[in-house]
Design an enzyme around this catalytic site. Structure first.
Site, PDB file in Angstrom:
ATOM      1  N   GLU A  37       0.830  -1.211   0.000  1.00  0.00           N
ATOM      2  CA  GLU A  37       0.000   0.000   0.000  1.00  0.00           C
ATOM      3  C   GLU A  37       0.863   1.260   0.000  1.00  0.00           C
ATOM      4  O   GLU A  37       0.542   2.240  -0.654  1.00  0.00           O
ATOM      5  CB  GLU A  37      -0.953   0.007   1.203  1.00  0.00           C
ATOM      6  CG  GLU A  37      -2.096  -0.988   1.097  1.00  0.00           C
ATOM      7  CD  GLU A  37      -3.003  -0.723  -0.103  1.00  0.00           C
ATOM      8  OE1 GLU A  37      -3.041   0.418  -0.606  1.00  0.00           O
ATOM      9  OE2 GLU A  37      -3.673  -1.666  -0.546  1.00  0.00           O
ATOM     10  N   THR A  43       2.856   5.601  -7.201  1.00  0.00           N
ATOM     11  CA  THR A  43       3.663   4.825  -8.152  1.00  0.00           C
ATOM     12  C   THR A  43       2.774   3.804  -8.864  1.00  0.00           C
ATOM     13  O   THR A  43       1.915   3.187  -8.244  1.00  0.00           O
ATOM     14  CB  THR A  43       4.823   4.104  -7.418  1.00  0.00           C
ATOM     15  OG1 THR A  43       5.545   5.071  -6.654  1.00  0.00           O
ATOM     16  CG2 THR A  43       5.792   3.464  -8.396  1.00  0.00           C
ATOM     17  N   TYR A  82       9.747   9.636  -4.223  1.00  0.00           N
ATOM     18  CA  TYR A  82       8.999   9.906  -2.980  1.00  0.00           C
ATOM     19  C   TYR A  82       9.613   9.117  -1.808  1.00  0.00           C
ATOM     20  O   TYR A  82       8.971   8.270  -1.198  1.00  0.00           O
ATOM     21  CB  TYR A  82       7.516   9.557  -3.143  1.00  0.00           C
ATOM     22  CG  TYR A  82       6.844  10.359  -4.227  1.00  0.00           C
ATOM     23  CD1 TYR A  82       6.422  11.667  -3.983  1.00  0.00           C
ATOM     24  CD2 TYR A  82       6.677   9.844  -5.495  1.00  0.00           C
ATOM     25  CE1 TYR A  82       5.822  12.430  -4.980  1.00  0.00           C
ATOM     26  CE2 TYR A  82       6.084  10.592  -6.505  1.00  0.00           C
ATOM     27  CZ  TYR A  82       5.652  11.880  -6.235  1.00  0.00           C
ATOM     28  OH  TYR A  82       5.076  12.615  -7.234  1.00  0.00           O
ATOM     29  N   TYR A 120      -6.134   6.564   4.602  1.00  0.00           N
ATOM     30  CA  TYR A 120      -6.334   5.535   3.568  1.00  0.00           C
ATOM     31  C   TYR A 120      -5.523   4.270   3.882  1.00  0.00           C
ATOM     32  O   TYR A 120      -6.060   3.149   3.859  1.00  0.00           O
ATOM     33  CB  TYR A 120      -5.949   6.067   2.169  1.00  0.00           C
ATOM     34  CG  TYR A 120      -5.819   4.912   1.223  1.00  0.00           C
ATOM     35  CD1 TYR A 120      -6.963   4.270   0.752  1.00  0.00           C
ATOM     36  CD2 TYR A 120      -4.572   4.378   0.897  1.00  0.00           C
ATOM     37  CE1 TYR A 120      -6.873   3.146  -0.044  1.00  0.00           C
ATOM     38  CE2 TYR A 120      -4.473   3.255   0.105  1.00  0.00           C
ATOM     39  CZ  TYR A 120      -5.631   2.650  -0.363  1.00  0.00           C
ATOM     40  OH  TYR A 120      -5.537   1.526  -1.125  1.00  0.00           O
ATOM     41  N   CYS A 202     -18.312  -2.005 -18.217  1.00  0.00           N
ATOM     42  CA  CYS A 202     -18.278  -1.779 -16.760  1.00  0.00           C
ATOM     43  C   CYS A 202     -19.409  -2.546 -16.064  1.00  0.00           C
ATOM     44  O   CYS A 202     -20.569  -2.438 -16.463  1.00  0.00           O
ATOM     45  CB  CYS A 202     -18.407  -0.282 -16.483  1.00  0.00           C
ATOM     46  SG  CYS A 202     -18.502   0.071 -14.714  1.00  0.00           S
TER      47      CYS A 202
HETATM   48  S1  SF4 Z   1     -18.241   6.089 -15.564  1.00  0.00           S
HETATM   49 FE1  SF4 Z   1     -19.688   4.722 -14.558  1.00  0.00          FE
HETATM   50  S2  SF4 Z   1     -20.227   3.221 -16.110  1.00  0.00           S
HETATM   51 FE2  SF4 Z   1     -18.422   4.272 -16.831  1.00  0.00          FE
HETATM   52  S3  SF4 Z   1     -16.721   2.988 -16.194  1.00  0.00           S
HETATM   53 FE3  SF4 Z   1     -17.038   4.507 -14.553  1.00  0.00          FE
HETATM   54  S4  SF4 Z   1     -18.435   3.589 -13.099  1.00  0.00           S
HETATM   55 FE4  SF4 Z   1     -18.523   2.364 -14.972  1.00  0.00          FE
END
Ligand code: SF4
Length: 377
Positions: A37, A43, A82, A120, A202
């Protein structure tokens, strides 16, 4: 709730099928997860992989890292940039040995108190290594969340981060928080790319608000670019004196023409702890060279015998450090200098394996490529 559950399911199913096989994903060892991490901050993955493998092979445990001299840690980090990350990692390893019996703490507050462990990193390590239900918001996750929910604002703004974190918390798979966090990152790294999101493939496109609005790449709002500062740097390639004894008409060379003087740090507090060719910034090439001569006086025991006369640069190259676009001019000369904590003679062949800066490596490549007449002074 239904919406969040559906998104979560789609994301995890996709991740299970598509996740890349990366070395740090084959372990839940908190130490190895932590190292990965830290390396992955700022990088690219492709760069990190060989560094991670070398680092873990040299320091397989917190204890081995804590016992190592900082110089060795920086050597293994050399080239990744870094360097504060490496120094903090080393410092934190020593604290973990002292206070946590050599094991990265499983408590959030204790983890956050370690040098270099931000919000994070603590959340990522605790979720991945200890299966604790923390949602970890980093750059990729922020982008995915911004697009999924069409969040307004810039990632650095509190007005953005608060709702983004809340959305991520609501989406979090509480029984598989580590997989969830890695799945969001993976989606941001491979599909939901900054300027060209591949919405067609996606797994979350069905729910994505930014896609529905027809402008996914406009989320989140880009941060203003920091202006690039152009500057001059004079760097000296100092060789040992070539003459040990001068008799009329006869000169005798010292061996070791490939030996160069390196000093700790660059200039203006940059690259501290790393070996560099003696260097100085300036408003102009002449100003940088004047400052270089001034700086060099602290390391050499006699005036530098400049090759081709003072002020004549042998080579030029360009280099970037964060927001600085640096025009580097290389000067070559000979001088005697005693080795100390802050200045040492290095054989060129050894430089590659030492804790040197990227710029020093670049200069060595110029020398080895014959573009600088080392040995011909
Ligand atoms: S903008 Fe929305 S639909 Fe397009 S890749 Fe990103 S999360 Fe998926």
């Amino acid at each position: 709730m239904e919406l969040h559950a559906a998104i979560r399911r789609a994301l995890l199913t996709w991740y299970q099928r598509e996740a890349r096989d990366l070395p740090w994903r084959r372990t839940r060892d908190p130490y190895a997860v932590w190292v990965s991490e830290v390396m992955l901050q700022q990088t690219q993955i492709a760069t990190v992989v060989p560094y991670y493998l070398r680092f873990l092979s040299a320091f397989p445990t917190v204890e081995r890292l804590a016992r190592a001299p900082l110089e060795q840690v920086l050597e293994l980090w050399s080239g990744m940039g870094y360097y504060r990350r490496a120094r903090n990692l080393h410092l934190a390893a020593r604290q973990i040995m002292r206070h946590f019996d050599g094991r990265f703490p499983a408590d959030y507050r204790a983890a956050r108190a370690l040098p270099g462990v931000g919000e994070y990193t603590a959340r990522a390590v605790l979720s991945i290594a200890y299966n604790q239900p923390y949602a970890a918001l980093e750059g990729n996750g922020a982008r995915v969340t911004a697009r999924l929910f069409a969040l307004k604002g810039r990632v650095s703004e509190r007005g953005f981060r608060l709702p983004a974190q809340q959305h991520l918390e609501a989406l979090l798979a509480r029984r598989r928080p580590g997989d969830f966090n890695q799945a969001v990152m993976e989606l941001g790294q491979t599909i939901c790319l900054p300027s060209t999101p591949h919405c067609g493939v996606c797994p979350l496109s069905h729910w994505c608000a930014a896609r529905r609005l027809g402008a996914p790449a406009s989320f989140p709002q880009p941060r203003p670019r920091r202006a690039t500062e152009r500057c001059h740097l004079a760097a000296a390639v100092i060789l040992p004196p070539s003459i040990v004894k001068q008799s009329p008409g006869r000169r005798r060379r010292l061996t070791g023409d490939e030996t160069v003087l390196l000093v700790k740090g660059l200039d203006e507090g940059l690259l501290n702890g790393l070996w560099n060719f003696p260097s100085a910034f300036g408003r102009s090439p002449a100003h940088a060279f004047a400052r270089l001569r001034h700086r060099l006086a602290a390391f050499v025991s006699q005036p530098v015998d400049w090759l081709g006369g003072a002020c004549r640069a042998r080579q030029q190259l360009k280099h970037g450090i964060t927001h600085r676009a640096i025009q580097v001019r290389l000067y070559q000369g000979r001088a005697a200098a005693d080795s100390s904590e802050s200045a040492q003679w290095f054989s060129l062949g050894d430089v590659e394996g030492a804790a040197v800066s990227q710029l020093a490596r670049k200069i060595v490549r110029q020398i080895q490529g014959g573009r600088l007449g080392v040995g011909s002074a």
